[in-house]
Each structure stands twice: as C-alpha cells, then as structure tokens.
Motif scaffolding. Structure first.
Motif, PDB file in Angstrom:
ATOM      1  N   GLU A 140       0.881  -1.119  -0.118  1.00  0.00           N
ATOM      2  CA  GLU A 140      -0.080   0.084   0.326  1.00  0.00           C
ATOM      3  C   GLU A 140       1.025   1.458   0.186  1.00  0.00           C
ATOM      4  N   GLU A 141       0.433   2.098  -0.834  1.00  0.00           N
ATOM      5  CA  GLU A 141       1.285   3.571  -0.549  1.00  0.00           C
ATOM      6  C   GLU A 141       1.341   3.901   0.937  1.00  0.00           C
ATOM      7  N   GLY A 142       2.862   4.565   0.798  1.00  0.00           N
ATOM      8  CA  GLY A 142       3.278   5.022   2.941  1.00  0.00           C
ATOM      9  C   GLY A 142       3.515   3.955   3.216  1.00  0.00           C
ATOM     10  N   ALA A 143       3.385   2.749   3.507  1.00  0.00           N
ATOM     11  CA  ALA A 143       3.229   1.301   3.828  1.00  0.00           C
ATOM     12  C   ALA A 143       5.067   1.567   3.786  1.00  0.00           C
ATOM     13  N   VAL A 144       5.784   1.807   5.177  1.00  0.00           N
ATOM     14  CA  VAL A 144       7.116   1.940   5.554  1.00  0.00           C
ATOM     15  C   VAL A 144       7.295   0.599   5.961  1.00  0.00           C
ATOM     16  N   LEU A 145       6.294  -0.734   6.278  1.00  0.00           N
ATOM     17  CA  LEU A 145       6.735  -1.669   7.049  1.00  0.00           C
ATOM     18  C   LEU A 145       5.793  -2.677   7.159  1.00  0.00           C
ATOM     19  N   ALA A 146       5.484  -3.916   7.489  1.00  0.00           N
ATOM     20  CA  ALA A 146       4.207  -4.177   7.954  1.00  0.00           C
ATOM     21  C   ALA A 146       4.669  -6.413   8.353  1.00  0.00           C
ATOM     22  N   ALA A 147       3.759  -6.080   9.396  1.00  0.00           N
ATOM     23  CA  ALA A 147       4.707  -7.659  10.124  1.00  0.00           C
ATOM     24  C   ALA A 147       3.293  -8.195  10.367  1.00  0.00           C
ATOM     25  N   THR A 148       3.512  -9.869  10.397  1.00  0.00           N
ATOM     26  CA  THR A 148       1.814 -10.282  11.579  1.00  0.00           C
ATOM     27  C   THR A 148       2.655 -11.512  12.524  1.00  0.00           C
ATOM     28  N   ALA A 149       1.958 -11.672  12.765  1.00  0.00           N
ATOM     29  CA  ALA A 149       3.206 -12.845  14.339  1.00  0.00           C
ATOM     30  C   ALA A 149       1.326 -13.161  15.004  1.00  0.00           C
ATOM     31  N   VAL A 150       1.362 -14.272  15.852  1.00  0.00           N
ATOM     32  CA  VAL A 150      -0.153 -14.942  16.181  1.00  0.00           C
ATOM     33  C   VAL A 150       0.853 -15.615  18.115  1.00  0.00           C
ATOM     34  N   ASP A 151       0.033 -15.023  18.369  1.00  0.00           N
ATOM     35  CA  ASP A 151       0.180 -15.768  20.220  1.00  0.00           C
ATOM     36  C   ASP A 151      -0.977 -16.670  20.605  1.00  0.00           C
ATOM     37  N   THR A 152       0.043 -17.846  20.860  1.00  0.00           N
ATOM     38  CA  THR A 152      -0.336 -18.891  20.480  1.00  0.00           C
ATOM     39  C   THR A 152      -1.233 -18.968  21.870  1.00  0.00           C
ATOM     40  N   SER A 153      -1.186 -18.957  22.601  1.00  0.00           N
ATOM     41  CA  SER A 153      -1.491 -19.085  24.166  1.00  0.00           C
ATOM     42  C   SER A 153      -3.478 -18.159  24.412  1.00  0.00           C
ATOM     43  N   ARG A 154      -3.080 -17.209  23.290  1.00  0.00           N
ATOM     44  CA  ARG A 154      -4.872 -16.476  23.304  1.00  0.00           C
ATOM     45  C   ARG A 154      -5.241 -16.770  21.393  1.00  0.00           C
ATOM     46  N   TRP A 155      -4.519 -17.416  21.198  1.00  0.00           N
ATOM     47  CA  TRP A 155      -5.209 -18.050  19.993  1.00  0.00           C
ATOM     48  C   TRP A 155      -5.292 -16.627  19.012  1.00  0.00           C
ATOM     49  N   GLU A 156      -4.637 -15.451  19.170  1.00  0.00           N
ATOM     50  CA  GLU A 156      -4.649 -13.783  18.456  1.00  0.00           C
ATOM     51  C   GLU A 156      -3.967 -13.695  17.373  1.00  0.00           C
ATOM     52  N   SER A 157      -3.905 -13.553  16.432  1.00  0.00           N
ATOM     53  CA  SER A 157      -2.941 -12.564  15.726  1.00  0.00           C
ATOM     54  C   SER A 157      -3.701 -10.929  15.322  1.00  0.00           C
ATOM     55  N   VAL A 158      -1.536 -10.523  15.527  1.00  0.00           N
ATOM     56  CA  VAL A 158      -1.302  -9.260  15.011  1.00  0.00           C
ATOM     57  C   VAL A 158      -0.700  -8.851  14.428  1.00  0.00           C
ATOM     58  N   SER A 159      -1.502  -7.586  13.946  1.00  0.00           N
ATOM     59  CA  SER A 159      -0.803  -6.955  12.548  1.00  0.00           C
ATOM     60  C   SER A 159      -0.041  -5.599  12.824  1.00  0.00           C
ATOM     61  N   PHE A 160       0.779  -5.791  12.358  1.00  0.00           N
ATOM     62  CA  PHE A 160       1.680  -4.152  13.006  1.00  0.00           C
ATOM     63  C   PHE A 160       2.028  -3.846  11.905  1.00  0.00           C
ATOM     64  N   SER A 161       1.608  -2.454  11.439  1.00  0.00           N
ATOM     65  CA  SER A 161       2.322  -1.787   9.887  1.00  0.00           C
ATOM     66  C   SER A 161       2.771  -0.093  10.514  1.00  0.00           C
ATOM     67  N   LEU A 162       4.274   0.150   9.763  1.00  0.00           N
ATOM     68  CA  LEU A 162       4.445   1.605   9.817  1.00  0.00           C
ATOM     69  C   LEU A 162       4.005   2.405   8.670  1.00  0.00           C
ATOM     70  N   TRP A 163       4.129   3.132   9.104  1.00  0.00           N
ATOM     71  CA  TRP A 163       3.222   4.400   7.564  1.00  0.00           C
ATOM     72  C   TRP A 163       4.291   5.760   7.939  1.00  0.00           C
ATOM     73  N   GLU A 164       4.066   6.107   6.549  1.00  0.00           N
ATOM     74  CA  GLU A 164       5.213   8.003   6.270  1.00  0.00           C
ATOM     75  C   GLU A 164       3.895   8.334   6.548  1.00  0.00           C
ATOM     76  N   HIS A 165       2.703   8.213   6.513  1.00  0.00           N
ATOM     77  CA  HIS A 165       1.504   9.613   6.814  1.00  0.00           C
ATOM     78  C   HIS A 165       0.648   8.753   7.894  1.00  0.00           C
ATOM     79  N   GLY A 166      -0.036   9.584   8.316  1.00  0.00           N
ATOM     80  CA  GLY A 166      -1.871   8.752   8.610  1.00  0.00           C
ATOM     81  C   GLY A 166      -2.678   8.860   8.962  1.00  0.00           C
ATOM     82  N   THR A 167      -2.927   8.617   7.153  1.00  0.00           N
ATOM     83  CA  THR A 167      -3.670   7.756   6.486  1.00  0.00           C
ATOM     84  C   THR A 167      -3.497   7.028   5.789  1.00  0.00           C
TER      85      THR A 167
END
Length: 194
Positions: A140-167
């Motif tokens: 996506e435009e403005g994306a610096v990086l993106a990562a995903t991970a999972v917590d198997t104790s809660r069976w929850e995924s997390v998506s984390f991304s850094l951006w050069e702008h606030g939109t």
C-alpha cells in the motif's frame, strides 16, 4: 522473528509532553541493541485520531530470543518498570515480515490490529491469511513495513504496520511513532516465517 508489546494506559489528564521528553531522552538507548530488529516507540493521545485513551505502547520485532531476554532481564525493561510499574508484556511468534513500498521513508505512524482466531478455523489457513495480510499492507502507498504474528496462548493474531503518513490503508488502532530504533531491521527475515 518474535513480536513483543506492552501497553501503558495513562490518566486522561496526563501531560503527554512528559512522555515525549522521556522518549527523546531514552529512545537512543536501543539504537544498537543486540538481537533487536526494531522498536517503535508508539503513543496515542486521548481524543486524537479516535483514541479513547492516552497510551504508551512500544512495539518490538526481535531477531533473537537472547536479545529479547537481555532486554527483559538485563536492565532495559527495569527502567520502564521503575517509571510506570511493571506492565504485562505480550509476545507473539512471527508469521511474516515485509518491507513496504516506502521502506526508505521515516515511520511517522503505526497501526496495530489484534484479531482472535476462532475455533474451527484451520490453523494453516489462518496463518497463511495473516502472512498474506503483511504482504498486502506492505504494497500500500505509504507503507514503511508490515508484520504479522500469533499468540498461541490466546489464539490471536496481530498485524503491525508502519506508515509515512497519518492516513494508512490498514484497519486497527493508530499510533504516532516518536522514535524508531532499528539496529537489526535489515536482518529481519522477509516473507513467510515457516
């Protein structure tokens, strides 16, 4: 890759300039931390960008468990605990990491989205979809990086991304990035982690 985060929710009348000054003072301490891929010093302020709270919520991507443990047990985390009390530290196993189309730009904003993996869903499909989300966000435009991970104790995924702008073109909680320590960012393994 290992992801880690703790949230410190602050009083509604907390002077956020105090937190900004703290990050200015101590942020550089992890700029060369062994085993650290990156640490994004994240904040959100009540009433800004839809945030219901004042919060300090640093997000880490670790290249090594040894680096993470050295931080937790070797003094880095103790300074934070002394200042704010000891928060719960969330940890996730890495699923995917992608440099974004704006990888060379400064990261000014971050988006975090946590999603439960429902019972009955095939874990292989859930992991594949989460990994694909990192790739989608990175394109996506403005994306610096993106990562995903999972917590198997809660069976929850997390998506984390850094951006050069606030939109950003990502759903989730929006944070400002006050500082980015990234001593091992180039060593973070790209793509799917399995």
């Amino acid at each position: 890759m290992h992801a880690m985060q703790y949230d410190i929710t602050l009083p509604a009348d907390y002077d956020m300039d105090t937190l900004h000054a703290r990050v200015s003072r101590v942020g550089r301490l992890l700029d060369d931390w062994e085993g650290l891929g990156l640490k994004a010093y994240l904040v959100r302020a009540r009433g800004v960008h839809g945030s219901p709270v004042n919060q300090y919520a640093p997000f880490y991507l670790w290249n090594t468990v040894e680096g993470m443990n050295a931080f937790l047990w070797g003094g880095g985390f103790q300074r934070l605990s002394d200042d704010f009390g000891r928060p719960t530290v969330r940890q996730w196993t890495g699923l995917a990491y992608e440099e974004g189309v704006a990888a060379g730009s400064p990261a000014l904003f971050a988006v975090r989205r946590r999603v439960p993996l429902p019972d009955g869903v095939a874990l292989s499909a859930a992991a594949r979809d989460a990994a694909a989300e990192a790739g989608r966000l990175a394109r996506e435009e403005g994306a610096v990086l993106a990562a995903t991970a999972v917590d198997t104790s809660r069976w929850e995924s997390v998506s984390f991304s850094l951006w050069e702008h606030g939109t950003p073109k990502a759903d989730g909680e929006l944070f400002r990035v006050l500082h980015l320590s990234a001593p091992g960012r180039t060593a973070l393994p790209g793509g799917r982690q399995w």
